[in-house]
Design a protein around this motif. Sequence first.
Motif, PDB file in Angstrom:
ATOM      1  N   VAL A  24       8.499   5.626  -5.126  1.00 55.45           N
ATOM      2  CA  VAL A  24       6.922   5.626  -5.600  1.00 55.45           C
ATOM      3  C   VAL A  24       6.114   5.282  -4.698  1.00 55.45           C
ATOM      4  N   LEU A  25       4.876   6.341  -4.623  1.00 57.95           N
ATOM      5  CA  LEU A  25       3.891   5.567  -3.571  1.00 57.95           C
ATOM      6  C   LEU A  25       3.302   4.594  -4.336  1.00 57.95           C
ATOM      7  N   PRO A  26       3.131   3.434  -4.107  1.00 58.75           N
ATOM      8  CA  PRO A  26       2.766   2.197  -4.624  1.00 58.75           C
ATOM      9  C   PRO A  26       1.167   2.940  -5.068  1.00 58.75           C
ATOM     10  N   GLY A  27       1.173   2.040  -6.563  1.00 57.05           N
ATOM     11  CA  GLY A  27       0.089   2.604  -7.160  1.00 57.05           C
ATOM     12  C   GLY A  27      -0.448   4.019  -7.886  1.00 57.05           C
ATOM     13  N   PHE A  28       1.039   4.535  -7.864  1.00 58.22           N
ATOM     14  CA  PHE A  28       0.832   6.110  -7.780  1.00 58.22           C
ATOM     15  C   PHE A  28       1.909   6.867  -8.553  1.00 58.22           C
ATOM     16  N   VAL A  56      -5.703  12.919  -8.081  1.00 55.57           N
ATOM     17  CA  VAL A  56      -5.172  11.986  -6.658  1.00 55.57           C
ATOM     18  C   VAL A  56      -4.895  13.014  -5.019  1.00 55.57           C
ATOM     19  N   ILE A  95      -2.664   7.061   5.952  1.00 56.06           N
ATOM     20  CA  ILE A  95      -3.486   6.965   4.778  1.00 56.06           C
ATOM     21  C   ILE A  95      -4.952   6.362   5.363  1.00 56.06           C
ATOM     22  N   GLY A 111       1.432   0.901   6.626  1.00 55.64           N
ATOM     23  CA  GLY A 111       2.173   1.457   5.444  1.00 55.64           C
ATOM     24  C   GLY A 111       2.339   2.613   5.701  1.00 55.64           C
ATOM     25  N   GLN A 124       6.325   6.524   1.569  1.00 59.71           N
ATOM     26  CA  GLN A 124       5.512   5.394   2.496  1.00 59.71           C
ATOM     27  C   GLN A 124       6.756   3.850   2.679  1.00 59.71           C
ATOM     28  N   ILE A 125       6.226   3.453   4.136  1.00 56.03           N
ATOM     29  CA  ILE A 125       7.336   2.736   4.500  1.00 56.03           C
ATOM     30  C   ILE A 125       5.922   1.958   4.624  1.00 56.03           C
ATOM     31  N   PHE A 126       7.261  -0.193   4.155  1.00 55.02           N
ATOM     32  CA  PHE A 126       6.081  -1.280   4.416  1.00 55.02           C
ATOM     33  C   PHE A 126       7.040  -1.474   6.094  1.00 55.02           C
TER      34      PHE A 126
END
Lengths: 160, 79
Positions: A24-28, A56, A95, A111, A124-126
Amino acid sequence: MKVATTRFGEFDIAEDQLFMLSSVLPGFPNTKRFFYIQRDNIKPFQWMQSVEEPDVTFVVVDPASFFMDYNPSIPKSDLAEIDLNNQELVELMAIVVLPEDMTKMTANLKGPLIINREKRVLKQIFLETERWSVRESILEGIRKKEQALIEQKVQQEAQK
Amino acid sequence: MLVLSRKLEQSIMIGDEIELKVIAVHGDTVKIGISAPRNIPVHRKEIYEEIEKENILAARMGTEIEKIDLLEHVFKRAE
């Protein structure tokens, strides 16, 4: 397949142009697939458009365009998730946030998106580092890059 | 939420493969060691939240087509 978008109208996108999120893409949480919209006049920026959610859209950029020393080490577990075992093959994307004052535009380098273009999968990585933040100034990146180029030229001249 | 008390060097198992171990305690800071399979993502919650917040901001701000045109203008002028 036909994809409706809020900003660009309808697209007819071939399946092989779609990129699947491996997590999951955080927030979406409702977005599973994206495709890229490229236009010559906005290079090196591109848009990344959600298939599932018409409104989006992200502006993304290859961080190497503006940040010359950006070379994060990507955890093996993240690479494995997009079916890569070698960091050399990974494609990076950041982004971008474009605020009212465009001189304050930033890229999220903490990210980044990692992409396996062949398998068309992204994530997406952190980065567990304080070296890069979620708001790195793009103009500052350009300034540093230009300064480095000038210094390089000066040194070359001096050696002649 | 399940609440368990642990002493220094003691662990908690989650399933067969995930182990959380108390490594050190200094004042209000607890150092936790985590052993988990590689396919289990482990992150400090505030990093996840920070990135989530930034993603939402990015999607909300600056993806208007007019703004991108402005961007083109800015870069042309910079050249």
